[in-house]
Write a protein that holds these residues in place. Structure first.
Motif, PDB file in Angstrom:
ATOM      1  N   LEU A   1       0.832  -1.227   0.086  1.00 15.96           N
ATOM      2  CA  LEU A   1       0.018   0.287  -0.041  1.00 15.96           C
ATOM      3  C   LEU A   1       0.823   1.041   0.029  1.00 15.96           C
ATOM      4  O   LEU A   1       0.351   2.139  -0.750  1.00 15.96           O
ATOM      5  CB  LEU A   1      -0.941   0.028   1.268  1.00 15.96           C
ATOM      6  N   LYS A   2       2.029   1.132   0.552  1.00 20.86           N
ATOM      7  CA  LYS A   2       2.746   2.487   0.582  1.00 20.86           C
ATOM      8  C   LYS A   2       3.431   2.955  -0.757  1.00 20.86           C
ATOM      9  O   LYS A   2       3.776   4.029  -0.677  1.00 20.86           O
ATOM     10  CB  LYS A   2       4.032   2.253   1.909  1.00 20.86           C
TER      11      LYS A   2
ATOM     12  N   GLN B   1       0.504   4.926  -4.221  1.00 21.20           N
ATOM     13  CA  GLN B   1       0.157   6.618  -4.575  1.00 21.20           C
ATOM     14  C   GLN B   1       1.163   6.818  -5.376  1.00 21.20           C
ATOM     15  O   GLN B   1       1.187   7.489  -6.429  1.00 21.20           O
ATOM     16  CB  GLN B   1      -0.225   7.170  -3.246  1.00 21.20           C
ATOM     17  N   SER B   2       2.452   6.371  -4.992  1.00 24.08           N
ATOM     18  CA  SER B   2       3.513   6.872  -5.793  1.00 24.08           C
ATOM     19  C   SER B   2       3.663   6.280  -7.303  1.00 24.08           C
ATOM     20  O   SER B   2       4.209   6.953  -8.274  1.00 24.08           O
ATOM     21  CB  SER B   2       5.117   6.747  -5.266  1.00 24.08           C
TER      22      SER B   2
ATOM     23  N   TYR C   1      -3.086   7.734  -7.171  1.00 30.29           N
ATOM     24  CA  TYR C   1      -4.241   7.428  -6.658  1.00 30.29           C
ATOM     25  C   TYR C   1      -3.789   6.715  -5.273  1.00 30.29           C
ATOM     26  O   TYR C   1      -3.129   6.149  -4.776  1.00 30.29           O
ATOM     27  CB  TYR C   1      -5.175   6.740  -7.219  1.00 30.29           C
ATOM     28  N   ILE C   2      -4.754   6.992  -4.142  1.00 33.46           N
ATOM     29  CA  ILE C   2      -4.771   6.624  -2.860  1.00 33.46           C
ATOM     30  C   ILE C   2      -5.771   5.532  -2.817  1.00 33.46           C
ATOM     31  O   ILE C   2      -6.621   5.449  -3.584  1.00 33.46           O
ATOM     32  CB  ILE C   2      -5.252   7.838  -1.722  1.00 33.46           C
ATOM     33  N   ARG C   3      -5.572   4.498  -1.805  1.00 31.40           N
ATOM     34  CA  ARG C   3      -6.444   3.413  -1.458  1.00 31.40           C
ATOM     35  C   ARG C   3      -7.864   3.782  -1.380  1.00 31.40           C
ATOM     36  O   ARG C   3      -8.134   4.933  -0.887  1.00 31.40           O
ATOM     37  CB  ARG C   3      -5.865   2.606  -0.229  1.00 31.40           C
TER      38      ARG C   3
ATOM     39  N   LYS D   1     -11.420   8.611  -7.235  1.00 29.65           N
ATOM     40  CA  LYS D   1     -11.560   9.565  -5.966  1.00 29.65           C
ATOM     41  C   LYS D   1     -12.568   8.679  -5.039  1.00 29.65           C
ATOM     42  O   LYS D   1     -13.469   8.057  -5.667  1.00 29.65           O
ATOM     43  CB  LYS D   1     -12.047  11.065  -6.199  1.00 29.65           C
ATOM     44  N   ARG D   2     -12.282   8.439  -3.715  1.00 29.19           N
ATOM     45  CA  ARG D   2     -12.874   7.917  -2.853  1.00 29.19           C
ATOM     46  C   ARG D   2     -14.362   8.411  -2.827  1.00 29.19           C
ATOM     47  O   ARG D   2     -14.508   9.488  -3.044  1.00 29.19           O
ATOM     48  CB  ARG D   2     -12.409   7.999  -1.486  1.00 29.19           C
TER      49      ARG D   2
END
Length: 158
Positions: free
Chosen positions: A87-88, A91-92, A96-98, A130-131
């Motif tokens: 997970l870390k 985004q890189s 996008y984020i989880r 996007k969440r």
């Protein structure tokens, strides 16, 4: 509010519907998104980031109620083995984020593998980047737009 993924679909003149729902940051499971949207788990697809030992990073787009079959994806993607990306790193790699990962508009155009179960629906829900935002789109149109490969890459969960 339109997302970059929605804008990409518009630029390519791809019909879609933007759906929104309230997000609980403590429960980002795709099943919760399906529940909040009133859709069957099989019709809501999550996008996983994986890495193959030969091909590198790729996306696996699978139903909310399924588990990725790593061996099947490895074979389909010409790898000996694949594993999910920590997970870390997500985004890189993607931008996008989880809970908001999508193959549309990722930092790089990684290969996309879409589970064959998507073809049983006229439309599927995929993350809009996007969440709390999902795109309802034809699975065929989605596959063409992301230049994805369709195949059997999941184990169904109970």
């Amino acid at each position: 509010m339109k997302t970059n993924a929605a804008r990409i679909l518009e630029q390519q003149q791809v019909p879609y519907e933007l759906l929104t729902y309230d997000v609980d940051p403590q429960d980002l499971a795709a099943e919760r998104a399906a529940d909040k949207l009133g859709l069957p788990y099989e019709q809501v697809f999550k996008t996983l980031v994986v890495r193959g030992d030969c091909s590198g990073v790729c996306f696996a787009v699978i139903p909310a109620n399924a588990r990725l079959d790593l061996k099947a994806l490895a074979k389909m993607s010409d790898n000996k083995k694949v594993e999910t990306v920590p997970l870390k790193e997500v985004q890189s790699l993607t931008g996008y984020i989880r809970g908001g990962v999508t193959a549309l508009g990722s930092k790089k155009p990684y290969p996309v593998f879409l589970d064959i179960s998507a073809t049983q629906f006229n439309s599927i829900a995929v993350s809009a980047g996007k969440r709390g935002h999902m795109l309802m789109v034809s699975p065929t149109t989605y596959q063409i737009t992301v230049q994805g490969t369709i195949g059997a890459i999941t184990h169904k969960l109970c």
